[in-house]
Design an enzyme around this catalytic site. Structure first.
Site, PDB file in Angstrom:
ATOM      1  N   ASP A 112       0.810  -1.214   0.000  1.00 27.23           N
ATOM      2  CA  ASP A 112       0.000   0.000   0.000  1.00 27.23           C
ATOM      3  C   ASP A 112       0.849   1.273   0.000  1.00 27.23           C
ATOM      4  OD1 ASP A 112       1.057  -0.156   2.521  1.00 27.23           O
ATOM      5  OD2 ASP A 112      -0.843  -0.027   3.603  1.00 27.23           O
ATOM      6  N   CYS A 122       4.733  -0.142   2.876  1.00 26.06           N
ATOM      7  CA  CYS A 122       5.284  -1.462   3.196  1.00 26.06           C
ATOM      8  C   CYS A 122       6.666  -1.381   3.840  1.00 26.06           C
ATOM      9  CB  CYS A 122       5.308  -2.357   1.968  1.00 26.06           C
ATOM     10  SG  CYS A 122       6.174  -1.658   0.548  1.00 26.06           S
ATOM     11  N   HIS A 166       8.339  -3.048  -3.680  1.00 24.71           N
ATOM     12  CA  HIS A 166       7.706  -3.620  -2.489  1.00 24.71           C
ATOM     13  C   HIS A 166       8.745  -4.213  -1.533  1.00 24.71           C
ATOM     14  CE1 HIS A 166       4.486  -5.277  -0.107  1.00 24.71           C
ATOM     15  NE2 HIS A 166       5.075  -6.443  -0.110  1.00 24.71           N
TER      16      HIS A 166
END
Length: 337
Positions: A129, A132, A330
Site C-alpha cells: 500500500d 510497506c 515492495h
C-alpha cells in the site's frame, strides 16, 4: 560500506547495490512496469488496466475510446478492495511459497530464491500500500526485541523515541500531531518483557494488523523521517539532485510531497534517514533481475545482492536484526535460518 556511502555512490546514476535505480514521486511509470512484470499479483492488476483500451478481439494495436470516468473509478475501487483484503502484515511463510509465484518461467528469480534459501528460511508478506517499508521495518524490529527480550536495546530505543519530541517540534511539527502516536509506540515497546501483559509476537501481529494502531505508528515513522531529512538538510539535499531532472526546490517540499503522506513509496533516502534517526541497522536483500550471469534468463548462476544500512553511530560489528526483502516496488520481511 555504511548507508551514507550508499547515498553518495548510488543516486547520481547507476545503482551498485543490485536494485534498479528507482525514482520517487512523479517518475514512477517505469517502476510500476517493473513491479507488474516481476510481481504476479501486480501483473494481474496491470492486465486489467490494459484491457480497457484493447479491442474486444484482443488486437492490442486497435485502441478504443477512453473508458468512462465511472469505469475508471470502479476499477480503482476494485484494486483498493483487493489490496485491503491482504493483512498489513501476513503470517510467516516458507520461501517455497515465494518460489511458487515465479514457477511459470522467471528463471532468474527462481535461482535467486534458491540462493536465498541458503541463508533465509522464511518470509512475511506486507500489504503493498505504499507503506510497506515502514511497516516491515518497525514490525521486524519490534518482533526481534520480543523474541530476544533485549532489555538493553529496548531502553535505548525508548530513550531515542523520547528524544525525538523536541526535534519534531524543531522541524515545525505541532506536538498535538505526533504525541498520541509517540505514546502509542512507547506503550508497545515498554510492554516488551513486562511482568504483566507482556507484548508477545502474536499480540504484536494483532496490533500491526489493526488499522488505527498500525497506521498511527507508520505515520509517526514518516514524521521522524521527514524531520531527520530536514534537520540534516545539508547532508541529504544534494542527493535529491541526482534523483530528479527537476529536483524539488527544498527538502521541506520534498518531505511534504514524498515522505509525510501515507501511501508514498520509500526509496534509499527514506531508509537512510529512518535508520540514522532511530539508530537501527537494516539489511535489504534485492530480488530483481540484476546479477544474472551469462546474459540473463536461463543463466547457470545468479548473484543475490544485498545492502546494509548502518548508521554511523552504530558499531561496525553490531548485529543486524532487521532483514527486508525488496522486490521492485515492495518490501517484505525476511527471517534468517
Amino acid at each position: 560500506q555504511h548507508g551514507n556511502a550508499q547515498l553518495g555512490g548510488n543516486w547520481g546514476g547507476g545503482a551498485d547495490d543490485g536494485a534498479e535505480s528507482r525514482p520517487v514521486g512523479p517518475i514512477q511509470g517505469g517502476l510500476q512496469e517493473a513491479e507488474d512484470e516481476n510481481n504476479p499479483v501486480a501483473a494481474k492488476t496491470s492486465t486489467s488496466s490494459v484491457s480497457a483500451v484493447v479491442s474486444s478481439s484482443g488486437d492490442a494495436g486497435v485502441l478504443q475510446p477512453r473508458p468512462a470516468d465511472e469505469d475508471i473509478l470502479n476499477q480503482q475501487n476494485q484494486i483498493r478492495a483487493e489490496a485491503s483484503a491482504v493483512p498489513y502484515v501476513n503470517s510467516i511463510e516458507g520461501l517455497d511459497y515465494l518460489k511458487a509465484e515465479y514457477a511459470a518461467g522467471n528463471e532468474v528469480f527462481l535461482k535467486k530464491i534458491e540462493k536465498l534459501q541458503a541463508e533465509y528460511g522464511s518470509f512475511r508478506r506486507t500489504r503493498g500500500d505504499g507503506n510497506c517499508f515502514f511497516r516491515a521495518f518497525i514490525f521486524s524490529y519490534l518482533e526481534g526485541l520480543v523474541l530476544r527480550n533485549d532489555q538493553q536495546e529496548k531502553q535505548r530505543f525508548i530513550a531515542c523515541i523520547q528524544a525525538w519530541k523536541p526535534k519534531l517540534i524543531e522541524a515545525h511539527f505541532q506536538d498535538l500531531v505526533f504525541e498520541d502516536a509517540m505514546e502509542l509506540l512507547l506503550e508497545k515497546v515498554t510492554s516488551i518483557g513486562a511482568a504483566s501483559d507482556p507484548l508477545s509476537c502474536d499480540l504484536l501481529e494483532a496490533h500491526m494488523r489493526d488499522d488505527v494502531v498500525s497506521n498511527t505508528i507508520v505515520m509517526l515513522l514518516r514524521l521522524i523521517t521527514s524531520a531527520e531529512l530536514q534537520l540534516r538538510n545539508e547532508f541529504f539535499f544534494p542527493f535529491l539532485i541526482g534523483m530528479y531532472d527537476d529536483a524539488p526546490a527544498s527538502m521541506e517540499i520534498f518531505c511534504q510531497r514524498f515522505v509525510e503522506p501515507m501511501g508514498e513509496e520509500s526509496d534509499h533516502i527514506h531508509i537512510q534517514a529512518i535508520t540514522d534517526a532511530l539508530q537501527v541497522p537494516v539489511r535489504v536483500v534485492y530480488l530483481d533481475r540484476s546479477g544474472a550471469l551469462d546474459g540473463g534468463f536461463g543463466a547457470p548462476d545468479v548473484d543475490v545482492h544485498s545492502y546494509e544500512f548502518r548508521p554511523e553511530a552504530c558499531p561496525p560489528n553490531a548485529p543486524i536484526h532487521v532483514n527486508l526483502l525488496y522486490r521492485p516496488g515492495h518490501y517484505d520481511i525476511l527471517y534468517p535460518l
